[in-house]
Enzyme design. Structure first.
Site, PDB file in Angstrom:
ATOM      1  N   LYS A 153      -7.330  -9.941   8.355  1.00 28.57           N
ATOM      2  CA  LYS A 153      -6.775  -8.756   9.028  1.00 28.57           C
ATOM      3  C   LYS A 153      -7.041  -7.515   8.182  1.00 28.57           C
ATOM      4  CE  LYS A 153      -2.926  -6.480   9.019  1.00 28.57           C
ATOM      5  NZ  LYS A 153      -3.404  -5.132   9.392  1.00 28.57           N
ATOM      6  N   GLU A 228      -1.815  -9.160  -4.638  1.00 30.94           N
ATOM      7  CA  GLU A 228      -2.368  -8.058  -5.445  1.00 30.94           C
ATOM      8  C   GLU A 228      -1.627  -6.809  -4.991  1.00 30.94           C
ATOM      9  OE1 GLU A 228      -4.318  -8.282  -7.898  1.00 30.94           O
ATOM     10  OE2 GLU A 228      -5.651  -9.993  -7.631  1.00 30.94           O
ATOM     11  N   CYS A 262      -5.025   1.142  -6.693  1.00 31.97           N
ATOM     12  CA  CYS A 262      -3.963   0.427  -7.411  1.00 31.97           C
ATOM     13  C   CYS A 262      -4.148   0.536  -8.917  1.00 31.97           C
ATOM     14  CB  CYS A 262      -3.947  -1.034  -6.978  1.00 31.97           C
ATOM     15  SG  CYS A 262      -5.560  -1.799  -7.100  1.00 31.97           S
ATOM     16  N   GLU A 355       4.597   4.623  -7.823  1.00 36.79           N
ATOM     17  CA  GLU A 355       3.182   4.691  -7.483  1.00 36.79           C
ATOM     18  C   GLU A 355       2.996   5.770  -6.416  1.00 36.79           C
ATOM     19  OE1 GLU A 355       1.425   1.506  -5.110  1.00 36.79           O
ATOM     20  OE2 GLU A 355      -0.288   1.510  -6.466  1.00 36.79           O
TER      21      GLU A 355
HETATM   22  P1  TAP Z   1       0.733  -2.033   2.889  1.00 37.21           P
HETATM   23  O1  TAP Z   1       1.436  -1.109   3.752  1.00 37.21           O
HETATM   24  O2  TAP Z   1       1.516  -2.996   2.082  1.00 37.21           O
HETATM   25  O3  TAP Z   1      -0.294  -2.801   3.837  1.00 37.21           O
HETATM   26  C1  TAP Z   1      -1.243  -3.716   3.358  1.00 37.21           C
HETATM   27  C2  TAP Z   1      -1.691  -4.629   4.485  1.00 37.21           C
HETATM   28  O4  TAP Z   1      -0.557  -5.416   4.891  1.00 37.21           O
HETATM   29  C3  TAP Z   1      -2.146  -3.910   5.753  1.00 37.21           C
HETATM   30  O5  TAP Z   1      -3.176  -4.644   6.351  1.00 37.21           O
HETATM   31  C4  TAP Z   1      -0.893  -3.909   6.605  1.00 37.21           C
HETATM   32  O6  TAP Z   1      -1.129  -3.787   7.982  1.00 37.21           O
HETATM   33  C5  TAP Z   1      -0.338  -5.285   6.275  1.00 37.21           C
HETATM   34  N1  TAP Z   1       1.095  -5.439   6.561  1.00 37.21           N
HETATM   35  C6  TAP Z   1       2.042  -4.469   6.638  1.00 37.21           C
HETATM   36  N2  TAP Z   1       3.234  -5.028   6.920  1.00 37.21           N
HETATM   37  C7  TAP Z   1       3.049  -6.366   7.027  1.00 37.21           C
HETATM   38  C8  TAP Z   1       3.893  -7.475   7.308  1.00 37.21           C
HETATM   39  N3  TAP Z   1       5.205  -7.320   7.524  1.00 37.21           N
HETATM   40  N4  TAP Z   1       3.366  -8.717   7.338  1.00 37.21           N
HETATM   41  C9  TAP Z   1       2.051  -8.904   7.094  1.00 37.21           C
HETATM   42  N5  TAP Z   1       1.190  -7.890   6.847  1.00 37.21           N
HETATM   43  C10 TAP Z   1       1.678  -6.637   6.791  1.00 37.21           C
HETATM   44  O7  TAP Z   1      -0.207  -1.297   1.827  1.00 37.21           O
HETATM   45  P2  TAP Z   1      -1.223  -0.095   2.091  1.00 37.21           P
HETATM   46  O8  TAP Z   1      -0.457   1.157   2.226  1.00 37.21           O
HETATM   47  O9  TAP Z   1      -2.179  -0.470   3.162  1.00 37.21           O
HETATM   48  O10 TAP Z   1      -2.047  -0.136   0.720  1.00 37.21           O
HETATM   49  C11 TAP Z   1      -1.631   0.542  -0.399  1.00 37.21           C
HETATM   50  C12 TAP Z   1      -0.964  -0.406  -1.412  1.00 37.21           C
HETATM   51  O11 TAP Z   1      -1.840  -1.488  -1.739  1.00 37.21           O
HETATM   52  C13 TAP Z   1      -0.673   0.275  -2.745  1.00 37.21           C
HETATM   53  O12 TAP Z   1       0.611  -0.110  -3.180  1.00 37.21           O
HETATM   54  C14 TAP Z   1      -1.726  -0.297  -3.676  1.00 37.21           C
HETATM   55  O13 TAP Z   1      -1.396  -0.297  -5.032  1.00 37.21           O
HETATM   56  C15 TAP Z   1      -1.897  -1.666  -3.147  1.00 37.21           C
HETATM   57  N6  TAP Z   1      -3.195  -2.191  -3.551  1.00 37.21           N
HETATM   58  C16 TAP Z   1      -3.256  -3.141  -4.528  1.00 37.21           C
HETATM   59  C17 TAP Z   1      -4.492  -3.604  -4.938  1.00 37.21           C
HETATM   60  C18 TAP Z   1      -4.575  -4.647  -5.990  1.00 37.21           C
HETATM   61  S1  TAP Z   1      -5.988  -5.432  -6.089  1.00 37.21           S
HETATM   62  N7  TAP Z   1      -3.580  -4.933  -6.767  1.00 37.21           N
HETATM   63  C19 TAP Z   1      -5.649  -3.118  -4.362  1.00 37.21           C
HETATM   64  C20 TAP Z   1      -5.555  -2.158  -3.376  1.00 37.21           C
HETATM   65  C21 TAP Z   1      -4.304  -1.699  -2.964  1.00 37.21           C
HETATM   66  P3  TAP Z   1      -1.150  -2.347   8.727  1.00 37.21           P
HETATM   67  O14 TAP Z   1      -2.531  -1.887   8.581  1.00 37.21           O
HETATM   68  O15 TAP Z   1      -0.795  -2.599  10.109  1.00 37.21           O
HETATM   69  O16 TAP Z   1      -0.152  -1.485   8.025  1.00 37.21           O
END
Ligand code: TAP
Length: 451
Positions: A153, A228, A262, A355
């Protein structure tokens, strides 16, 4: 239901994408489950060849994938080419795995004991919007190599390159049900990955908040999970460092991908004796960051992903926040935000603890090595960090002292696909990439044959 995909640099709609429903997700998981026995039984050399063909298809499509990412995510064209190349490289790297997934023969009285590295089954990969291509590849490449089938996804905001990768996989000969991309909402598609008993592992990259929910959901079925999550990473600059280089590279360490990383070094800790000099050197470097059209070769920073996210980033800078200096950003359409440097005076300032996920960096002084390590560790996260010093002993001492999974000395690079990547504390669970990642997609089966 369809969803409009927006170009964050222009605010124009690129195209619409159909969102997968819960019922369609269940049907896709059922197809992935049905495809498992045949994929698991593909001869290791043939599975390796298919992954190499997939890598070659990605390689032939790099410019197209990169341009799609520029349009969908606002990544600079240089970064986007690197990201597509990373998917190719990760596929090649894990294409070497199928023939090496050997078990053990263990001496036992009265027979023979052998172990097998069995695939887990259907693996669900959930990807965030900030690095849609590499993070997808870090999940699907080792999972497929180990004989699992994959449902993936992408983030609702950034589905386009993942959909293209699914087409390339099919062109390369990977059966359609072995690797499926399901654009849709996290609360619908992602939630089904967590709940559906046929999904045996969830690989999640995203926020710590959602990661905790995923882990709790997976616990109900003792489902395997790799997380992650977020980071609040420190860039520690000692007085004995090459200060010019440390200051010149610091903007790259935090403003790359507009700080939506991140691993962004969003706290710069500078030894007090060189603090003023460091800020003097940092100012022209920050003001020189080229912010603008991400499709132009010279651009170093693009827009934020959405209007909503820009509002969230801006909320960290209420009107009375003292800003030390900032770079520029275009006016007009696009979710722009200038590179911004702040110098908070309180250790509890959210800019030092939360963050931000945008182009804001906090610069603060420290007295000595012990205080630098204590400040670096004064966070719930533990993903990455940088240490700038000319003293090798100090570099090693501080590296051992900082609680983070990925540290760089006199550098800001965190990711090399053949080395392990992941977080301490609330930055995650498990490791991706590197030589051991395939093991996280297998179960060890132990068989005793009586003689
Ligand atoms: P999230 O809001 O957590 O979303 C990540 C993914 O999870 C999206 O595909 C999202 O779908 C999905 N999701 C949301 N709610 C869910 C649920 N209840 N059940 C299952 N899946 C769900 O994060 P974001 O805003 O996209 O990304 C930013 C965050 O990712 C930051 O905190 C960043 O640090 C972290 N990040 C970490 C890393 C590593 S490698 N540690 C790398 C990149 C990013 P939708 O698209 O529908 O919201």
């Amino acid at each position: 239901m369809s969803h409009a995909v927006i170009n964050p640099a222009t605010e124009q709609e690129i195209r619409t994408v159909e969102l997968t429903s819960a019922e369609e997700t269940d049907a896709a998981i059922a197809r992935a489950e049905a495809a498992l026995p045949a994929w698991r039984d593909v001869a290791p050399g043939d599975r390796a060849r298919l992954l190499r063909r997939f890598a070659d298809a990605v390689d032939a499509d790099i410019e197209n994938l990169a341009r799609l990412e520029v349009a969908n995510s606002g990544h600079t064209i240089g970064n986007a080419r690197w990201e597509a190349g990373n998917v190719r490289d990760v596929l090649h790297y894990y294409a070497a795995a199928p023939e090496r997934l050997t078990g053990k023969q263990i001496p036992v009285p009265g027979g023979v004991n052998v172990t097998f590295a069995e695939p887990l089954g259907v693996v669900g990969v959930i990807v965030p919007w900030n690095f849609p291509m590499p993070i997808a590849g870090w999940g699907f490449a080792p999972a497929l190599a180990a004989g699992n089938t994959v449902v993936l996804k992408p983030a609702e905001l950034t589905p386009l390159t993942a959909l293209r990768l699914a087409e390339l996989a099919r062109e390369a000969g990977i059966p359609e049900d072995v690797f499926q991309v399901l654009p849709g909402k996290g609360s619908v598609v992602g939630q089904r990955f967590v709940e559906h008993p046929a999904v045996r592992k969830v690989v999640f990259t995203g926020s710590t908040e959602v990661g905790k929910q995923i882990m709790a959901g997976c616990a109900a079925q003792v489902k395997r999970v790799t997380l992650e999550l977020g980071g609040k990473n420190a860039n520690i600059v000692f007085a004995d460092a090459d200060l010019e280089r440390a200051a010149a590279t610091a903007p790259y360490g935090v403003f790359d991908n507009a700080g939506q990383d991140c691993c962004a070094r969003s706290r710069i800790l500078v030894q007090a004796s060189v603090y003023d000099r460091f800020l003097e050197l940092l100012e022209p470097a920050v003001k020189g960051v080229v912010v603008g059209d991400p499709g132009q070769e010279a651009t170093e920073m693009g827009p934020l992903i959405s209007a909503e996210h820009r509002q969230r980033v801006a909320s960290y800078l209420p009107d009375d926040t003292p800003v030390a200096f900032r770079g520029s950003a275009p006016e007009g359409p696009g979710f722009w935000f200038p590179p911004t440097v702040v110098t908070p005076s309180s250790a509890s300032d959210p800019l030092l603890t939360e963050e931000v996920f945008g182009p804001i960096v906090a610069v603060v002084p420290f007295a000595d090595e012990a205080e630098a390590v204590a400040m670096a560790n004064d966070t719930a996260y533990g993903l990455s960090g940088s240490i700038w010093t000319s003293d090798v002993g100090r570099a090693l001492r501080v590296s051992r002292g900082v609680e983070a999974g990925n540290l760089s000395v006199n550098s800001h690079a965190s990711v090399r696909y053949w080395t392990p990547f992941g977080g301490f504390k609330q930055s995650g669970l498990g490791r991706e990439l590197g030589p051991d990642a395939v093991e996280a997609f297998t179960e060890t089966k132990n068989v005793f044959i009586s003689t």
